[in-house]
Structure formats: C-alpha cells, structure tokens
Design a protein around this motif. Structure first.
Motif, PDB file in Angstrom:
ATOM      1  N   VAL A   1       0.854  -1.208   0.000  1.00  0.00           N
ATOM      2  CA  VAL A   1       0.000   0.000   0.000  1.00  0.00           C
ATOM      3  C   VAL A   1       0.885   1.252   0.000  1.00  0.00           C
ATOM      4  CG1 VAL A   1      -1.725   1.314   1.303  1.00  0.00           C
ATOM      5  CG2 VAL A   1      -1.963  -1.142   1.083  1.00  0.00           C
ATOM      6  N   ALA A   2       1.984   1.220   0.778  1.00  0.00           N
ATOM      7  CA  ALA A   2       2.867   2.394   0.811  1.00  0.00           C
ATOM      8  C   ALA A   2       3.444   2.658  -0.580  1.00  0.00           C
ATOM      9  CB  ALA A   2       3.996   2.165   1.812  1.00  0.00           C
ATOM     10  N   GLN A   3       3.846   1.596  -1.263  1.00  0.00           N
ATOM     11  CA  GLN A   3       4.487   1.778  -2.569  1.00  0.00           C
ATOM     12  C   GLN A   3       3.484   2.144  -3.645  1.00  0.00           C
ATOM     13  OE1 GLN A   3       7.355  -0.895  -4.105  1.00  0.00           O
ATOM     14  NE2 GLN A   3       8.186  -1.444  -2.127  1.00  0.00           N
ATOM     15  N   VAL A   4       2.445   1.309  -3.785  1.00  0.00           N
ATOM     16  CA  VAL A   4       1.558   1.541  -4.924  1.00  0.00           C
ATOM     17  C   VAL A   4       0.580   2.677  -4.659  1.00  0.00           C
ATOM     18  CG1 VAL A   4       1.731  -0.860  -5.636  1.00  0.00           C
ATOM     19  CG2 VAL A   4      -0.192  -0.145  -4.271  1.00  0.00           C
ATOM     20  N   GLY A   5       0.213   2.848  -3.402  1.00  0.00           N
ATOM     21  CA  GLY A   5      -0.768   3.890  -3.115  1.00  0.00           C
ATOM     22  C   GLY A   5      -0.126   5.256  -2.960  1.00  0.00           C
ATOM     23  N   PHE A   6       1.078   5.273  -2.403  1.00  0.00           N
ATOM     24  CA  PHE A   6       1.614   6.569  -2.011  1.00  0.00           C
ATOM     25  C   PHE A   6       3.034   6.825  -2.516  1.00  0.00           C
ATOM     26  CE2 PHE A   6      -1.581   5.159   0.971  1.00  0.00           C
ATOM     27  CZ  PHE A   6      -2.505   6.162   0.778  1.00  0.00           C
ATOM     28  N   GLY A   7       3.554   5.930  -3.345  1.00  0.00           N
ATOM     29  CA  GLY A   7       4.875   6.142  -3.927  1.00  0.00           C
ATOM     30  C   GLY A   7       5.980   6.153  -2.886  1.00  0.00           C
TER      31      GLY A   7
ATOM     32  N   GLN B   1      13.133   3.086   4.667  1.00  0.00           N
ATOM     33  CA  GLN B   1      13.993   4.100   4.063  1.00  0.00           C
ATOM     34  C   GLN B   1      13.275   4.766   2.910  1.00  0.00           C
ATOM     35  OE1 GLN B   1      17.748   2.453   3.021  1.00  0.00           O
ATOM     36  NE2 GLN B   1      18.129   1.697   5.082  1.00  0.00           N
ATOM     37  N   ASP B   2      13.494   6.053   2.773  1.00  0.00           N
ATOM     38  CA  ASP B   2      12.970   6.769   1.606  1.00  0.00           C
ATOM     39  C   ASP B   2      14.168   7.450   0.961  1.00  0.00           C
ATOM     40  OD1 ASP B   2      11.687   8.282  -0.262  1.00  0.00           O
ATOM     41  OD2 ASP B   2      10.038   8.875   1.064  1.00  0.00           O
ATOM     42  N   THR B   3      14.648   6.858  -0.131  1.00  0.00           N
ATOM     43  CA  THR B   3      15.911   7.315  -0.719  1.00  0.00           C
ATOM     44  C   THR B   3      15.730   8.530  -1.638  1.00  0.00           C
ATOM     45  OG1 THR B   3      15.517   5.581  -2.313  1.00  0.00           O
ATOM     46  CG2 THR B   3      17.192   5.134  -0.630  1.00  0.00           C
ATOM     47  N   ARG B   4      14.502   8.995  -1.814  1.00  0.00           N
ATOM     48  CA  ARG B   4      14.288  10.135  -2.714  1.00  0.00           C
ATOM     49  C   ARG B   4      14.907  11.388  -2.097  1.00  0.00           C
ATOM     50  NH1 ARG B   4       8.027  10.067  -3.138  1.00  0.00           N
ATOM     51  NH2 ARG B   4       8.352   9.780  -0.911  1.00  0.00           N
TER      52      ARG B   4
ATOM     53  N   PRO C   1      11.234  13.355   3.535  1.00  0.00           N
ATOM     54  CA  PRO C   1      11.371  13.281   4.997  1.00  0.00           C
ATOM     55  C   PRO C   1      11.773  11.877   5.430  1.00  0.00           C
ATOM     56  CG  PRO C   1       9.059  13.386   4.375  1.00  0.00           C
ATOM     57  CD  PRO C   1       9.851  13.588   3.122  1.00  0.00           C
ATOM     58  N   LYS C   2      12.505  11.823   6.540  1.00  0.00           N
ATOM     59  CA  LYS C   2      12.940  10.522   7.046  1.00  0.00           C
ATOM     60  C   LYS C   2      11.701   9.740   7.508  1.00  0.00           C
ATOM     61  CE  LYS C   2      16.337   8.854  10.460  1.00  0.00           C
ATOM     62  NZ  LYS C   2      15.783   7.573  10.502  1.00  0.00           N
ATOM     63  N   PRO C   3      11.510   8.512   6.985  1.00  0.00           N
ATOM     64  CA  PRO C   3      10.290   7.786   7.365  1.00  0.00           C
ATOM     65  C   PRO C   3      10.225   7.524   8.857  1.00  0.00           C
ATOM     66  CG  PRO C   3      11.458   6.664   5.603  1.00  0.00           C
ATOM     67  CD  PRO C   3      12.363   7.755   6.082  1.00  0.00           C
ATOM     68  N   LEU C   4       9.039   7.567   9.345  1.00  0.00           N
ATOM     69  CA  LEU C   4       8.815   7.286  10.758  1.00  0.00           C
ATOM     70  C   LEU C   4       8.962   5.778  10.939  1.00  0.00           C
ATOM     71  CD1 LEU C   4       7.719   8.745  13.293  1.00  0.00           C
ATOM     72  CD2 LEU C   4       5.448   8.062  12.544  1.00  0.00           C
ATOM     73  N   SER C   5       9.965   5.374  11.723  1.00  0.00           N
ATOM     74  CA  SER C   5      10.239   3.926  11.808  1.00  0.00           C
ATOM     75  C   SER C   5       9.061   3.173  12.438  1.00  0.00           C
ATOM     76  CB  SER C   5      11.511   3.675  12.602  1.00  0.00           C
ATOM     77  OG  SER C   5      11.336   4.215  13.891  1.00  0.00           O
ATOM     78  N   THR C   6       8.261   3.888  13.217  1.00  0.00           N
ATOM     79  CA  THR C   6       7.148   3.220  13.906  1.00  0.00           C
ATOM     80  C   THR C   6       5.819   3.416  13.177  1.00  0.00           C
ATOM     81  OG1 THR C   6       6.975   5.228  15.205  1.00  0.00           O
ATOM     82  CG2 THR C   6       8.143   3.382  16.227  1.00  0.00           C
ATOM     83  N   LEU C   7       5.882   3.772  11.889  1.00  0.00           N
ATOM     84  CA  LEU C   7       4.632   4.130  11.188  1.00  0.00           C
ATOM     85  C   LEU C   7       3.576   3.024  11.274  1.00  0.00           C
ATOM     86  CD1 LEU C   7       3.176   6.230   9.474  1.00  0.00           C
ATOM     87  CD2 LEU C   7       4.234   5.266   7.438  1.00  0.00           C
TER      88      LEU C   7
ATOM     89  N   ASP D   1       2.740  14.503  12.189  1.00  0.00           N
ATOM     90  CA  ASP D   1       3.894  15.339  11.847  1.00  0.00           C
ATOM     91  C   ASP D   1       4.597  14.806  10.599  1.00  0.00           C
ATOM     92  OD1 ASP D   1       3.379  16.914  13.967  1.00  0.00           O
ATOM     93  OD2 ASP D   1       4.914  16.052  15.288  1.00  0.00           O
ATOM     94  N   TYR D   2       4.775  13.469  10.557  1.00  0.00           N
ATOM     95  CA  TYR D   2       5.445  12.866   9.394  1.00  0.00           C
ATOM     96  C   TYR D   2       4.628  13.134   8.122  1.00  0.00           C
ATOM     97  CZ  TYR D   2       6.965   9.288   6.103  1.00  0.00           C
ATOM     98  OH  TYR D   2       7.382   8.645   4.968  1.00  0.00           O
ATOM     99  N   LEU D   3       3.309  12.958   8.231  1.00  0.00           N
ATOM    100  CA  LEU D   3       2.468  13.158   7.045  1.00  0.00           C
ATOM    101  C   LEU D   3       2.505  14.610   6.576  1.00  0.00           C
ATOM    102  CD1 LEU D   3      -0.616  10.910   7.870  1.00  0.00           C
ATOM    103  CD2 LEU D   3       1.343  10.406   6.437  1.00  0.00           C
ATOM    104  N   ASP D   4       2.532  15.543   7.512  1.00  0.00           N
ATOM    105  CA  ASP D   4       2.618  16.963   7.123  1.00  0.00           C
ATOM    106  C   ASP D   4       3.891  17.206   6.310  1.00  0.00           C
ATOM    107  OD1 ASP D   4       0.232  17.791   8.187  1.00  0.00           O
ATOM    108  OD2 ASP D   4       1.077  18.316  10.144  1.00  0.00           O
ATOM    109  N   GLU D   5       5.002  16.614   6.796  1.00  0.00           N
ATOM    110  CA  GLU D   5       6.279  16.789   6.074  1.00  0.00           C
ATOM    111  C   GLU D   5       6.202  16.149   4.691  1.00  0.00           C
ATOM    112  OE1 GLU D   5       9.904  15.641   8.108  1.00  0.00           O
ATOM    113  OE2 GLU D   5       8.927  16.048  10.014  1.00  0.00           O
ATOM    114  N   LEU D   6       5.543  14.991   4.637  1.00  0.00           N
ATOM    115  CA  LEU D   6       5.436  14.270   3.360  1.00  0.00           C
ATOM    116  C   LEU D   6       4.627  15.073   2.345  1.00  0.00           C
ATOM    117  CD1 LEU D   6       6.477  11.484   2.527  1.00  0.00           C
ATOM    118  CD2 LEU D   6       4.250  10.547   3.128  1.00  0.00           C
ATOM    119  N   ILE D   7       3.567  15.684   2.816  1.00  0.00           N
ATOM    120  CA  ILE D   7       2.726  16.478   1.904  1.00  0.00           C
ATOM    121  C   ILE D   7       3.518  17.666   1.373  1.00  0.00           C
ATOM    122  CG2 ILE D   7       0.697  17.980   1.817  1.00  0.00           C
ATOM    123  CD1 ILE D   7      -0.659  15.977   3.685  1.00  0.00           C
ATOM    124  N   GLU D   8       4.267  18.301   2.264  1.00  0.00           N
ATOM    125  CA  GLU D   8       5.104  19.434   1.821  1.00  0.00           C
ATOM    126  C   GLU D   8       6.078  18.978   0.752  1.00  0.00           C
ATOM    127  OE1 GLU D   8       4.934  22.687   2.229  1.00  0.00           O
ATOM    128  OE2 GLU D   8       3.054  22.062   3.171  1.00  0.00           O
TER     129      GLU D   8
END
Ligand code: HEM
Length: 573
Positions: free
Chosen positions: A231-237, A250-253, A257-263, A307-314
């Motif tokens: 879901v993370a890959q296909v739904g949200f890249g 890991q998000d190498t792009r 933002p650094k992925p939240l390890s506890t997501l 907080d992580y999602l806010d950074e991701l949207i930015e």
C-alpha cells in the motif's frame, strides 16, 4: 407479553427496589450536610432506572421483527459481550436462532439510551443487495463508526472516503481517490507486488533453514508488513520494503522526509482502539476516565504520524511544483488541481492504510492456515507457480537478477483478476477468495437508515435505525446456492468448476457492494495471488500444532485469526 416478560418485569421491579433500599442504607452513613443532595440524586437515578426498565419491558416495537430475548435496561443483550472477541460469532448465532422467515432479527446493544440501542440484523441476500445499492443516502455508514473514527483518535478533522456520507461529500472523495485502484492502475502495480513478495519469500527461506529446530513464522505479522509495503508503494509512492533484510524503513528520494520507523505499529495501535470502541461503545466513556495513560500514549503516536504526514505532503507539493509527477495516490491528493485540503489528504491517506493493510493480511493468513492443512493443495499451487513462470522469476530474483521479465506479462489484468481458466494464478486467487468467504474481515457491515427513513422487504424503518448486514452468512448459505458451504474449496472460484460461485453480487460480498464497494479489491486480489504463488513456488508450509485445527477467530477492528503461526521448509520437488 410472554410469561418470560412477566418474570423479567417482576425481577426488574424487585431488583430495583432492592438497589434502592441498599442505597438508602449507604446514604444513612454519609455526613449529615451532604445527605439531602446525595439522597435526591440517588433517588432520582434509581427511580429513573426502575421506570425506564419497566417501560422497556412493556414497550412494543411497531413491527413484528423478533427480538433476541434477555434485553435489560441500558445493558441490552449484554450476553453477546460475555466474550467480546467472539462478538461476531455470537451475533451470527443469535440470528440463526431467532430470525423470522424474512431473515430479520432485532438485538439491543448496551447504550446510554435506557432501552439499549436497537439493531436490526438483516440475514437476507435480496434485502442486503437493496441496502448496499441504496447508498449513500437511504442507507449510510453507521454514525457510531464514523464518530469513533473521527473521535479523539482520529488523524484529521475532515472526512475521508470511508467516513463521509451523502452524494456531495462522499462522491467527491470517491471520485478523487478510488480511480488510483482501477484496473488500469492496478496493472501498473504488478512489479511492486512481485518485488515485495520476493522479499517475503527470502525471509521465509531464512526461517526454513531452522525448520528442523522447530522455528515458527508469524504469518499474520509478516503479511501485515507485506501489505503495508504494497500500500505504501503503490498507493503513495513511498519506497518502503518492511520485509527486506534491513527492515528499517527508508525513503531514498532526495529531500524526502525521514520515514517514521514506527509508522505501521503507530497506525495499528489506533486501529486497535477504534476496534475496541466500535465493539463496545461504552468504552468511549470509560477509557477517558480510566485509561488516561494509555490514551495519552496513543495520542502521542497519533501526533508523530501526523507530523510525518505533514512533512510528506510538503515534500510532494515541492515535487509537483518542480514539475515532477508520479502515479501515486499521495501525489494525486497533494495535487492543487484536485483542491483537497491537507486535512482531507491526511484523512484519506490514513484511511487507505487502515482499510488496505490489515484486511488483505488477514485474508492471506487464513489462506496460509488452510494450505498448511492440505499438502495436495500446496502441490497444486506449486505446479501453478511453475507453469506461470513465477518459480523461475523468484529463483532469478533471489540470485540477484533485477532484469528478468515479469511472469505472464501477456495476460491482461482483467483476466488475472477473474475466474477465467486463462488466469495464470487462478488457484492462488481461489485460495484467497475462499479464505475470505469463510472468514471475511468484515463479516457484518453496519448501516444507518438515512434522513427519509426506508422501506425494506415490507418493513418501514425510521431515520437513524442501526442495521447489521450479515455478509458472511450469505456467502456461506445453501439458501444462496453455495454448495457444501462450510468446506474450503478454492476450485469453486474457477469458471470450469461445476460448483463455481456464479453470482456476481455474492462473489464480491467480502468487499461489500453497490456504489461504496471496496475500491481496493482489485489490488488486494492481485497482491494476494502473487504473494501466495511466490510462497508456494519455493516453500512448503506446515501447521504448528501438527493437528487439523485452524486458529480461533477473534473480532478486533476486523475479524481475524487469533494468531497465524506456521513452520516453513524449502519446497522439495
Ligand atoms: C481482503 C482485503 C479487503 C477486504 C476484505 C475489504 C473489505 C472492505 C469492505 C467490506 C468495505 C466496505 C464496503 C461497503 O461499504 O460496501 C471496504 C471499503 C473500503 N476499502 Fe476495502 N477491503 C480490502 C482491501 C482494501 C484495500 C487493499 C484497500 C486500499 C488500499 C481498501 C480500501 C477501501 C476503502 C477506501 C473503502 C471505503 C470505500 C467507500 O466508502 O466508498 N480496501 N473494504
């Protein structure tokens, strides 16, 4: 009134009088100044309880739908909660026992309403089909569920595709979000599904090395990591592979933002709370009073996800401004052209995780548990994987080749998702759907009657009436021409089987139906067929206990196996 009602009436009045007497003796011992206040309050509560109790016993509902007996003031049919984890099977048992010839029963849930909250249980295929089709206005998502999802534990104040109602709000969310999961887009998701499946096989091959020492694999846990990554890959890249040997996300792009390890655990924790609160509405009152520390912990987790999602949207916004484009749902949601607010983006983002991770993982876990009991089924799945080219692809992939063409690239997505004999993974698909037929994560689907009320099968239901549609019962009923309904028979999902399920509505019922049918069902079937085929191409799966038992079924947010522990060994040809 039946003789039983008279017994309850006498017991209710007697019990009320006894409680009153006891309270008065307590009040006697209270310091003189407070006595009038305490006495007035307790007398009022006690009197109200007795009056309401009598009223609930003598009141008659204005229809002839039979009630499950044993309803108490406020507590309703509290017996179905004697073991909350068996809630689903207790309700199903009540239906079997008390339903009328139209398949209707009524039950009362514990509620602050003195009469308990009346729920109509609907166990009739035609009625359910009408209900699912007449959404989102005549029948709606239950307010109870929406409130819980948007209560203290909600990630966003705005509504998502799952929780919104009415043509305008729900229609908009559905139009924007669900096309990401249509046939064309799902076809593009095949490579990611294969990649994550290869990681899972690699992980289980490691475990297979310790087969002799009795090591077990937690299939439910691993499938959660699998579906989460898909879901993370296909739904949200998000390029997550939670199953890789280095499982830190890991998000190498560049600039991401650094992925939240506890997501995943953070998201699951809140799902668990939502499950508890949906099952037992009284917990919404009790938890804030008695589980403050636990709630606070959950809120902290919720905030860090936010907080992580806010950074991701930015980050996504910046990518779009710089001319980048991706097919992911997240970039679509962040696209200014769709005019979604950040709140809406976040509520939909979390919804797709809630809806898409646990459900498919549960279906896969049951699939593995059934296969573990049937060696000949495993052999057939392995042969199917060989013929489809899955075995060769996984072998090459495990040897480090990333260039290999994907298997069955000549088979169209519509065929891959269908019961066609041309479907290269038709048995793997059948195993998954059969597991979902017997153990659907949503065995019952709730609905509220909309503002205009509803006519259904000759009954009139008032606005706000809560109804439970008994989905599993339909898929497991001879009344609906399902042959030998209790047996696990993956072949019934193949077009060339004489026992095939030949009813489009019934065969998708684990995913709901009508306009609100699950938009992720195609992705779910695709990823599940692929991972099952990949597993049996290289592994054999064994029941831990060595017996013929399946795990117990428990009701949490979804209905799932209590655990799904198996042992794995390398496949021997
Ligand atoms: C075995 C896997 C799955 C099962 C059994 C399942 C089941 C369901 C059910 C029963 C509903 C309610 C449908 C209705 O009201 O008629 C639903 C809705 C939904 N599902 Fe799934 N689902 C699964 C996988 C997925 C996946 C993989 C996704 C996306 C990644 C997803 C996203 C959604 C969404 C967004 C809704 C709300 C749709 C709306 O209200 O319009 N589901 N699902």
């Amino acid at each position: 009134m039946s003789p039983w009602d008279y017994v309850k009436l006498v017991a209710g009045v007697g019990g009320g009088a006894y409680i009153l007497q006891w309270w008065i003796s307590v009040v006697d011992r209270v310091d003189g100044f407070w006595t009038p206040f305490v006495l007035t309050i307790t007398l009022t509560i006690a009197a109200a309880t007795v009056v309401m109790g009598i009223a609930s016993l003598v009141s008659k509902d204005n229809d002839d739908i039979p009630s499950v007996p044993g309803a108490l003031p406020f507590l309703g049919n509290v017996g179905i909660y004697r073991d909350v984890e068996r809630f689903t099977s207790n309700v199903e048992a009540a239906v079997k026992r008390y339903e009328n010839d139209k398949g209707f029963t009524s039950l009362r849930l514990p509620s602050l309403n003195p009469f308990g909250q009346r729920v109509i249980l609907v166990n009739n295929k035609d009625a359910i089909q009408q209900m699912l089709t007449r959404r989102p206005t005549t029948f709606e998502r239950p307010q109870l569920l929406v409130d819980v999802m948007h209560g203290m534990l909600g990630f966003s104040k705005d509504l998502s595709v799952f929780t919104s109602g009415g043509f305008a709000d729900w229609g908009r969310a559905r139009r924007i979000t669900s096309p990401s999961f249509n046939h064309t887009n799902v076809a593009t998701m095949k490579p990611q599904c294969f990649e994550v499946a290869a990681s899972l096989v690699q992980r289980w091959l490691e475990a297979a090395k310790h087969y002799a020492t009795g090591d077990v694999v937690d299939a439910l846990e691993d499938f959660n990591l699998f579906t989460f990554s898909v879901v993370a890959q296909v739904g949200f890249g998000l390029p997550f592979d939670a199953l890789s040997s280095d499982s830190t996300l890991q998000d190498t792009r560049e600039g991401a933002p650094k992925p939240l390890s506890t997501l995943l655990p953070d998201l699951k924790e809140t799902t668990k709370h939502q499950g508890d609160w949906t099952l037992n509405p009284l917990l919404q009152v009790l938890d804030p009073l008695f589980s403050k520390t636990k709630l606070n912990e959950t809120l902290i987790k919720r905030d860090r996800v936010r907080d992580y999602l806010d950074e991701l949207i930015e980050f996504e916004k910046k990518q779009l401004e710089e001319g980048g484009h991706s097919k992911s749902l997240l970039s679509k949601l962040s696209d200014p052209a769709t005019k979604l607010t950040a709140e809406e983006v976040i509520s939909n983002f979390t919804t797709y995780f809630f809806a898409g991770v646990d459900t498919t993982a549960v279906g896969l876990s049951w699939s593995i548990c059934y296969a573990a009991l049937d060696r000949s089924l495993q052999r057939k799945l392995a042969e199917e994987a060989d013929a489809a080219g899955v075995t060769a692809w996984i072998r090459a992939r495990l040897l480090g080749s990333k260039q290999q063409d994907l298997p069955f690239s000549d088979v169209g997505i519509a065929t891959l998702l269908s019961n066609s004999s041309k479907n290269s993974l038709k048995l793997a698909r059948g195993v998954f759907l059969e597991a979902l037929r017997l153990h659907p994560p949503a065995s019952q689907l709730g609905a509220d009657v909309g503002a205009d009320g509803a006519e259904l099968m000759g009954y009139r239901f008032e606005p706000g009436t809560l109804m439970f549609q008994m989905l599993r019962n339909q898929m497991c009923s001879e009344r609906n021409n399902v042959k030998d309904p209790a047996s696990f028979s993956p072949e019934r999902w193949c077009e060339d089987s004489p026992d095939k399920i030949d009813d489009a509505f019934l065969s998708a019922l684990m995913f709901g139906g009508g306009p609100r049918i699950c938009p992720g069902r195609h992705l779910s079937v695709l990823e599940a067929s692929i991972v099952l085929s990949c597993i049996f191409s290289h592994l054999e799966v064994h029941n831990v206990s060595g017996g013929a038992a399946l795990p117990a079924e428990v009701t949490r947010f979804t209905m799932q196996p209590e655990m799904a522990l198996v042992r794995v060994s390398r496949r021997i040809n």
